[in-house]
Design an enzyme around this catalytic site. Structure first.
Site, PDB file in Angstrom:
ATOM      1  N   ASP A  23       0.828  -1.202   0.000  1.00  0.00           N
ATOM      2  CA  ASP A  23       0.000   0.000   0.000  1.00  0.00           C
ATOM      3  C   ASP A  23       0.866   1.256   0.000  1.00  0.00           C
ATOM      4  O   ASP A  23       1.670   1.470   0.915  1.00  0.00           O
ATOM      5  CB  ASP A  23      -0.902  -0.020   1.245  1.00  0.00           C
ATOM      6  CG  ASP A  23      -2.091   0.901   1.126  1.00  0.00           C
ATOM      7  OD1 ASP A  23      -2.155   1.673   0.155  1.00  0.00           O
ATOM      8  OD2 ASP A  23      -2.973   0.840   1.998  1.00  0.00           O
ATOM      9  N   ASP A  24       0.734   2.079  -1.042  1.00  0.00           N
ATOM     10  CA  ASP A  24       1.442   3.364  -1.148  1.00  0.00           C
ATOM     11  C   ASP A  24       2.954   3.215  -1.259  1.00  0.00           C
ATOM     12  O   ASP A  24       3.699   4.160  -0.946  1.00  0.00           O
ATOM     13  CB  ASP A  24       1.123   4.273   0.047  1.00  0.00           C
ATOM     14  CG  ASP A  24      -0.269   4.879  -0.016  1.00  0.00           C
ATOM     15  OD1 ASP A  24      -1.027   4.548  -0.944  1.00  0.00           O
ATOM     16  OD2 ASP A  24      -0.603   5.679   0.879  1.00  0.00           O
ATOM     17  N   CYS A  63      -6.022   4.581  -4.167  1.00  0.00           N
ATOM     18  CA  CYS A  63      -6.099   3.215  -3.651  1.00  0.00           C
ATOM     19  C   CYS A  63      -7.332   2.408  -4.061  1.00  0.00           C
ATOM     20  O   CYS A  63      -7.205   1.313  -4.601  1.00  0.00           O
ATOM     21  CB  CYS A  63      -5.985   3.238  -2.133  1.00  0.00           C
ATOM     22  SG  CYS A  63      -6.747   4.675  -1.366  1.00  0.00           S
ATOM     23  N   HIS A 119     -10.768  -2.413   1.254  1.00  0.00           N
ATOM     24  CA  HIS A 119     -10.981  -1.052   0.744  1.00  0.00           C
ATOM     25  C   HIS A 119     -11.844  -0.985  -0.515  1.00  0.00           C
ATOM     26  O   HIS A 119     -11.674  -0.091  -1.349  1.00  0.00           O
ATOM     27  CB  HIS A 119      -9.630  -0.354   0.503  1.00  0.00           C
ATOM     28  CG  HIS A 119      -9.708   1.140   0.713  1.00  0.00           C
ATOM     29  ND1 HIS A 119      -8.662   1.982   0.461  1.00  0.00           N
ATOM     30  CD2 HIS A 119     -10.727   1.925   1.140  1.00  0.00           C
ATOM     31  CE1 HIS A 119      -9.001   3.222   0.734  1.00  0.00           C
ATOM     32  NE2 HIS A 119     -10.259   3.214   1.154  1.00  0.00           N
ATOM     33  N   ASP A 292      -0.075  -0.511  -4.967  1.00  0.00           N
ATOM     34  CA  ASP A 292      -1.354  -0.040  -5.513  1.00  0.00           C
ATOM     35  C   ASP A 292      -1.258   1.325  -6.181  1.00  0.00           C
ATOM     36  O   ASP A 292      -2.139   1.708  -6.947  1.00  0.00           O
ATOM     37  CB  ASP A 292      -2.445  -0.024  -4.428  1.00  0.00           C
ATOM     38  CG  ASP A 292      -2.168   0.963  -3.299  1.00  0.00           C
ATOM     39  OD1 ASP A 292      -0.998   1.369  -3.129  1.00  0.00           O
ATOM     40  OD2 ASP A 292      -3.126   1.324  -2.588  1.00  0.00           O
ATOM     41  N   ASN A 293      -0.214   2.080  -5.885  1.00  0.00           N
ATOM     42  CA  ASN A 293      -0.004   3.395  -6.511  1.00  0.00           C
ATOM     43  C   ASN A 293       1.341   3.938  -6.044  1.00  0.00           C
ATOM     44  O   ASN A 293       2.075   3.265  -5.323  1.00  0.00           O
ATOM     45  CB  ASN A 293      -1.135   4.378  -6.153  1.00  0.00           C
ATOM     46  CG  ASN A 293      -1.533   4.378  -4.694  1.00  0.00           C
ATOM     47  OD1 ASN A 293      -2.639   3.980  -4.340  1.00  0.00           O
ATOM     48  ND2 ASN A 293      -0.628   4.781  -3.814  1.00  0.00           N
TER      49      ASN A 293
END
Length: 496
Positions: A23-24, A63, A119, A292-293
């Site tokens: 994540d991130d 996300c 999410h 995810d990004n």
């Protein structure tokens, strides 16, 4: 390896698949991608023994829509308004009739699990009633088992969900909207007043143990798999804010809590790989590690930057942006005896491609209308071809006005700026845009002294082959290319 012999081996013994979606995690957050202020030996080992991609992207720099693309094989624009994160009260955003990366593998006889951050919402009504069974959810989308953080580690509810139920919830202590949650206050942990009650469920959620707990659940599930091939979608909460590494990782990096949280992530990956070895499944498991990004320039990210750590390397921009820093992501594929070690690929790929790839891996044809934006990149993963499989990709930042299209080496962004966060004040959570670019020392021809120049073009065009870091907007120099890219972008917008 020939396609026929490859297919024969698949028939003999289908490979397990472990997809780790951090994540991130930014393009510059790993040693193998150039980080020097932190160490990621386990993930670097994956790259050394597998294939590392330098032109991989998330379909969205945000996300929730990014996860929608990963799981469904569709650009989030197909869903209409899906361009922002969803939160506590939001229902399931994926139609249960859609094929997913889990449902396609389940058809092929795989045991399937999702562990970690979901999410993507629960149920069909808003606001979500957290006191009742949370369905439909992951189980209705092809996952035999789900365990994890239902929304995100920065926002409520700060509890765990197993399949359809909140872990530890009791009838005599229900959730109450508008009541403060009995959960620890941590820097960059937000909205604690949105929903409270359910004290026992909240007590089970300990911020600095979330990474360890989810790791234990993931490897525990893997160890339970005996007869069938298995698919684990492991969506870590690392390294999304709040930055809460377990105590043993604090102070271990040269980039503060940000780097320490990456260190915990690297340890988690190492534990997964060690478990596969102990199970005797390492050689027959395709492990994909990605994010995810791009990395987010939150307050802790800004502190790491001051320490000399560049979250997204030298790429322009951050999470939420249409610039490369928003969506160009680490992507590593590891599969002993199928992938030659130490190879680096410049194939243009996207997380939306996982559905078609997993279908091809298990020799399935997707039905008409399913995974319509997904490309089969299996030959790129195995190294069977160096020819570009995907020529274009649609890229969605936070703001719809900045929807971007990549074709070949060209990137077109439909407005000025990054299209992400835009606070001009350094140190704030939503610091972004031209002000953040100037603070970070990044260069772009449209920006001066933290602002868009008065004479800057109304949109942006970049040649990423000659200018990967997007220092010069070529919009005014190539009017024909602009028209071509605008027309291609409108084509996607008309199909949604």
């Amino acid at each position: 390896m020939s396609q026929s012999s490859f297919a024969f081996q698949i028939k003999q013994k289908p490979p397990n698949i472990v997809l780790i979606n951090a994540d991130d995690l930014g393009y510059g957050d790993l040693g193998c991608y150039g980080a020097t202020k932190l160490q990621t030996p386990n993930i670097d080992k994956l790259a050394k023994e597998g294939r590392m991609f330098t032109d991989a992207h998330s379909a969205s720099a945000v996300c929730t829509p990014s996860r929608y693309a990963l799981i469904t094989g569709e650009y989030p624009i197909r869903h209409g308004n899906l361009n922002k994160p969803i939160f506590l009260k939001d229902k399931l955003v994926i139609d249960t009739q859609k094929e997913t990366i889990a449902s396609v593998l389940k058809k092929a006889g795989y045991a399937t699990a999702c562990v970690g951050k979901w999410h993507l919402g629960f149920g069909t009504k808003e606001p979500v009633d957290w006191n009742k069974p949370l369905n439909p959810g992951p189980n209705e989308l092809g996952f035999d088992y789900y365990y994890g953080v239902p929304v995100v580690n920065s926002h409520p509810p700060f509890v765990y969900v197993e399949n359809h139920n909140v872990v530890g919830l009791t009838e005599d202590d229900p959730f109450v909207y508008g009541k403060k949650a009995n959960t620890k206050e941590v820097f960059e942990k937000m909205n604690l007043d949105d929903i409270g009650g359910a004290d026992n469920a909240h007590a089970l959620y300990v911020d600095d143990q979330v990474g360890t707990h989810l790791k234990d659940k993931a490897i525990g599930w893997m160890k339970e798999q005996k007869d069938n091939p298995f698919f684990l979608y492991f969506a870590t909460t690392n390294i999304h804010h709040p930055f809460t590494p377990a105590p043993q990782f604090i102070g271990t990096s040269e980039s503060g809590l940000y780097g320490d949280f990456v260190h915990e992530l690297d340890w988690i990956v190492g534990e997964v790989m060690q478990t596969l070895e102990e199970m005797g499944e390492a050689d027959n498991t395709l492990v994909i590690f990605t994010s995810d990004n791009g990395g987010m320039f939150n307050a802790t990210g800004q502190k790491a930057w001051k320490d000399g750590h560049k979250l997204n390397g030298d790429l322009l921009g951050f999470k939420f942006d249409a610039w490369e820093g928003g969506h160009r992501i680490p992507f590593i594929a590891h599969w002993p005896n199928k992938i030659d070690g130490g190879e680096v690929s410049n194939q243009l790929i996207c997380n939306v491609d996982m559905l078609a790839t997993f279908a091809a891996l298990t020799e399935q044809e997707l039905e008409q209308g399913q995974g319509q934006d997904s490309k089969n990149i299996l030959k790129a993963i195995t190294g069977e071809t160096n020819k570009q499989i995907r020529d274009e990709v649609l890229l969605a930042p936070k703001r719809k006005s900045h929807l971007a299209i990549r074709k070949g080496n060209w990137l077109y962004i439909g407005a000025q700026g990054g299209g992400g966060f835009g606070s001009k004040k350094q140190g704030t959570h939503s610091f972004g845009g031209p002000a953040a670019i100037t603070f970070a020392g990044e260069v772009n021809s449209d920006i001066k002294d933290g602002k868009i120049k008065a004479n800057a073009p109304l949109a942006q065009l970049y040649n990423l082959k000659t200018d990967l870091y997007q220092t010069k907007n070529l919009y005014s120099l190539y009017p024909e290319k602009v028209l071509e890219m605008k027309a291609l972008l409108k084509l996607y917008q008309s199909k949604k």
